[in-house]
Write an enzyme that holds these catalytic residues in place. Structure first.
Site, mmCIF file in Angstrom:
data_model
loop_
_atom_site.group_PDB
_atom_site.id
_atom_site.type_symbol
_atom_site.label_atom_id
_atom_site.label_comp_id
_atom_site.label_asym_id
_atom_site.label_seq_id
_atom_site.Cartn_x
_atom_site.Cartn_y
_atom_site.Cartn_z
ATOM 1 C CG ASN A 9 -1.793 1.213 1.311
ATOM 2 O OD1 ASN A 9 -1.917 1.953 0.337
ATOM 3 N ND2 ASN A 9 -2.415 1.434 2.455
ATOM 4 C CD1 TRP A 10 3.685 1.094 -2.848
ATOM 5 C CD2 TRP A 10 3.610 2.240 -4.788
ATOM 6 N NE1 TRP A 10 4.440 0.403 -3.773
ATOM 7 C CE2 TRP A 10 4.413 1.084 -4.966
ATOM 8 C CE3 TRP A 10 3.425 3.096 -5.865
ATOM 9 C CZ2 TRP A 10 5.022 0.772 -6.188
ATOM 10 C CZ3 TRP A 10 4.020 2.797 -7.078
ATOM 11 C CH2 TRP A 10 4.821 1.649 -7.238
ATOM 12 C CE LYS A 11 -0.219 3.473 4.699
ATOM 13 N NZ LYS A 11 -0.412 3.646 6.123
ATOM 14 C CG HIS A 97 -6.160 1.823 4.801
ATOM 15 N ND1 HIS A 97 -5.784 2.742 5.751
ATOM 16 C CD2 HIS A 97 -5.117 0.966 4.662
ATOM 17 C CE1 HIS A 97 -4.548 2.456 6.156
ATOM 18 N NE2 HIS A 97 -4.117 1.384 5.507
ATOM 19 C CD GLU A 99 -3.476 5.447 6.460
ATOM 20 O OE1 GLU A 99 -3.422 5.532 5.232
ATOM 21 O OE2 GLU A 99 -2.565 4.932 7.144
ATOM 22 C CD GLU A 169 -4.141 -2.697 7.082
ATOM 23 O OE1 GLU A 169 -3.012 -2.909 6.670
ATOM 24 O OE2 GLU A 169 -4.781 -1.673 6.818
ATOM 25 N N GLY A 175 1.693 2.067 10.804
ATOM 26 C CA GLY A 175 2.630 3.182 10.696
ATOM 27 C C GLY A 175 3.269 3.578 12.012
ATOM 28 C CB SER A 215 4.471 -1.995 12.135
ATOM 29 O OG SER A 215 4.042 -0.658 12.349
ATOM 30 N N GLY A 236 2.378 -1.083 4.427
ATOM 31 C CA GLY A 236 2.529 0.323 4.073
ATOM 32 C C GLY A 236 3.995 0.707 3.955
ATOM 33 N N GLY A 237 4.554 1.249 5.018
ATOM 34 C CA GLY A 237 5.903 1.822 4.998
ATOM 35 C C GLY A 237 6.955 0.919 4.360
HETATM 36 C C1 PEP Z 1 -1.183 0.031 5.896
HETATM 37 O O1 PEP Z 1 -1.065 1.118 5.366
HETATM 38 O O2 PEP Z 1 -2.143 -0.666 5.612
HETATM 39 C C2 PEP Z 1 -0.165 -0.388 6.850
HETATM 40 C C3 PEP Z 1 -0.319 -1.533 7.452
HETATM 41 O O3 PEP Z 1 0.889 0.460 7.045
HETATM 42 P P1 PEP Z 1 2.271 0.107 7.802
HETATM 43 O O4 PEP Z 1 2.757 -1.193 7.220
HETATM 44 O O5 PEP Z 1 3.175 1.250 7.502
HETATM 45 O O6 PEP Z 1 1.952 -0.044 9.253
#
Ligand code: PEP
Length: 253
Positions: A9-11, A97, A99, A169, A175, A215, A236-237
């Site tokens: 997930n590049w966001k 998601h 967010e 999640e 994050g 994470s 994500g990250g």
């Molecule tokens: C996400 O954006 O769905 C996510 C899990 O981010 P991260 O891996 O950065 O926690």
């Protein structure tokens, strides 16, 4: 065996050039995917066609939109419909998601509408669920997530939900660098499967891929993905770094 999926997930990150370079750097890792493994790239809308073209001819790699609108078409300036996404070759759509739920007030009901439209246009939803920290601290995460699933998914037919993808999640792990332990992920994801089985039966519940997100990184992916009810991750990250995401892909069961 149900699909094991590493979903990036590049966001709202990376330029097109940087995104294309990242995908180029990951082609080696994706070449090693087996028949029941997939890598999915949830990229910003404007890059979907470019990244799809980059992946052309490769097996088991797909592109995802990070969202779509809950109306079929019409005067909704700035929104993107499932039909538009389908017309450019999108495979998956991330729905709900945390967010989006938090910053754009997306309710369980609205997410149910988005899922219906995705299915109508033969797009595969990746439905996200998960609890905030205070819910985890009150130890009510199971009933909270159960309610999210019931309100957004339980109207679907058995046929529609077979082979579906859910991403659990926990918001407190997204994050933050704070990952759920593999035991915590397994416990709630097994519970999600029980909830699904209560409505659709064990066979269908067993066909649904349940990803863990929060994470995930190269250093913890193998341990988390080794759990029986964890079928990969939504990342994500760490998905923005080639060596990290390559290792995560290689950690799939
Ligand atoms: C996400 O954006 O769905 C996510 C899990 O981010 P991260 O891996 O950065 O926690």
């Amino acid at each position: 065996m149900r699909k094991q999926i590493a979903a990036a997930n590049w966001k709202m990150n990376l330029t097109l050039a940087k995104g294309e370079e990242l995908v180029d750097q990951l082609l080696d890792a994706t070449t090693g995917l087996t028949e029941n493994q997939e890598a999915v790239f949830a990229v910003p809308f404007p890059y979907l066609v470019n990244i799809k073209n980059k992946l052309a001819g490769k097996s088991n790699v797909f592109v995802a939109a990070q969202n779509c609108y809950n109306k079929v078409s019409g005067a909704y300036t700035g929104e993107v419909s499932a039909e538009i996404l389908k017309s450019i070759g999108t495979d998956y759509v991330v729905i709900g998601h945390s967010e989006r739920r938090e910053y754009f007030n997306e309710s369980n009901q609205m997410l149910a509408e988005k899922i219906n439209i995705c299915l109508e246009y033969k797009l595969k939803p990746i439905f996200c669920c998960g609890e905030a920290l205070e819910i985890r601290e009150a130890d009510t995460q199971n009933s909270y997530v159960e309610n999210q699933i019931k309100e957004s998914l339980f109207h679907l037919s058995a046929e529609q939900i077979t082979g579906f993808v859910i991403a659990y999640e926990p918001i407190w792990a997204i994050g933050t660098g704070k990952t759920a332990t593999s035991a915590q992920a397994q416990e709630i994801q097994a519970y999600i499967r029980v909830v699904l089985a209560s409505k659709y039966g064990k066979e269908i519940a067993d066909s649904i891929s349940i990803l863990y997100g929060g994470s995930v990184k190269a250093a913890n992916a193998k341990e988390i993905f080794s759990q029986p009810d964890v079928d990969g991750g939504l990342v994500g990250g760490a998905s923005l770094m080639a060596t990290e995401f390559a290792a995560i892909i290689k950690s799939l069961k």
